[in-house]
Design a protein around this motif. Sequence first.
Motif, PDB file in Angstrom:
ATOM      1  N   HIS A 236      22.628 -29.751 -35.100  1.00  0.00           N
ATOM      2  CA  HIS A 236      21.945 -30.650 -34.176  1.00  0.00           C
ATOM      3  C   HIS A 236      20.977 -31.574 -34.913  1.00  0.00           C
ATOM      4  N   VAL A 237      20.377 -31.082 -35.999  1.00  0.00           N
ATOM      5  CA  VAL A 237      19.491 -31.936 -36.792  1.00  0.00           C
ATOM      6  C   VAL A 237      20.299 -33.054 -37.458  1.00  0.00           C
ATOM      7  N   ALA A 238      21.474 -32.726 -37.979  1.00  0.00           N
ATOM      8  CA  ALA A 238      22.305 -33.726 -38.649  1.00  0.00           C
ATOM      9  C   ALA A 238      22.752 -34.823 -37.689  1.00  0.00           C
ATOM     10  N   ALA A 239      23.171 -34.439 -36.468  1.00  0.00           N
ATOM     11  CA  ALA A 239      23.608 -35.431 -35.483  1.00  0.00           C
ATOM     12  C   ALA A 239      22.460 -36.351 -35.098  1.00  0.00           C
ATOM     13  N   ALA A 240      21.279 -35.778 -34.877  1.00  0.00           N
ATOM     14  CA  ALA A 240      20.120 -36.577 -34.483  1.00  0.00           C
ATOM     15  C   ALA A 240      19.684 -37.513 -35.603  1.00  0.00           C
ATOM     16  N   ARG A 241      19.700 -37.033 -36.830  1.00  0.00           N
ATOM     17  CA  ARG A 241      19.252 -37.860 -37.950  1.00  0.00           C
ATOM     18  C   ARG A 241      20.224 -39.008 -38.233  1.00  0.00           C
ATOM     19  N   LYS A 242      21.495 -38.794 -37.936  1.00  0.00           N
ATOM     20  CA  LYS A 242      22.442 -39.906 -38.065  1.00  0.00           C
ATOM     21  C   LYS A 242      22.068 -41.047 -37.123  1.00  0.00           C
ATOM     22  N   MET A 243      21.724 -40.718 -35.879  1.00  0.00           N
ATOM     23  CA  MET A 243      21.328 -41.758 -34.925  1.00  0.00           C
ATOM     24  C   MET A 243      19.990 -42.376 -35.328  1.00  0.00           C
ATOM     25  N   HIS A 244      19.100 -41.572 -35.845  1.00  0.00           N
ATOM     26  CA  HIS A 244      17.800 -42.067 -36.304  1.00  0.00           C
ATOM     27  C   HIS A 244      17.995 -43.137 -37.379  1.00  0.00           C
TER      28      HIS A 244
END
Length: 296
Positions: A236-244
């Motif tokens: 979930h951190v990886a998915a969010a950081r991609k959008m960030h």
Amino acid sequence: MQTVPRDQIQFRFDPALAPVMEISSGDTVRFECQDCYAEQLTEDGMEFGRMDMRRNNPITGPVRVREAAPGDILKVEVLGIELKDHGVMCVRTGKGIYEVEGCHCRKFQIRNDTIRFDNGLDIPTRPMIGVIGTCPAEPETTQVPGEHGGNLDIRELGIGSTVYLPVAVPGANLSMGDIHAIQGGGETAICGMECSGTVTVRVTVLKDRHDIPTPFVVSGKSCYTTAAHESLDTCHVAAARKMHRFLMDQAHLSDAQAAMLLSLCGNLRITQVVNPKKGCMMEFPLEVLERLGAEQ
């Protein structure tokens, strides 16, 4: 329009596999897909032991795109999904997240875009693609999601959606399968309503678009960055950081501005929890992206 026939199936994404067809950028192509059990579940209540699970999650393809070279992005627009007249499910002990006793293999009729479930319950279909991907540089099973796509199981990947995938090998070698008539978020019982059918897509090669964090999905009023990992905490951190990062690059926001905006308008979600690698995605409204002047 060319059609990839239903007997051209594979069980891995592998650079060693020869393409079964070649198309050009901008072409429309139809993929005839077998269900995730390779059409072995033929009757309601069938014994699970009669199926060979080595034939699980077949993908149709691969299809080579002439112009695609490593470093490019493949834009795949889902124009249509046609379902067969039935779907199948198999729920069993130790698979999925529920405490289910025994093994239950079922077959359900689909008529007029409606699934006839038990107890007189009718469920409207929402067709989607479970597995879609380009070929990674190293072989990968069709069981897992990854940076190449693979077993994404994103319920938003239906008619009218677009998925952006990386090109790692010459020609990209696109494959897909694992159609669902409908699937809930998380695919929590290890299966959706598994169907055979036909997927029609338009495939376009994008050059010099290193700003797209693949696999990237646009569907309805939202876009989605995706990630996969054995650990949901990492995923979930990886998915969010991609959008960030995407918002920082595309909308020219600072790291703090992008973080604040995602905490206000983003929607972090689980796509599936039952495969060896779990899937997560960060949803963001297209309308906000447009107001920020971001390129799409």
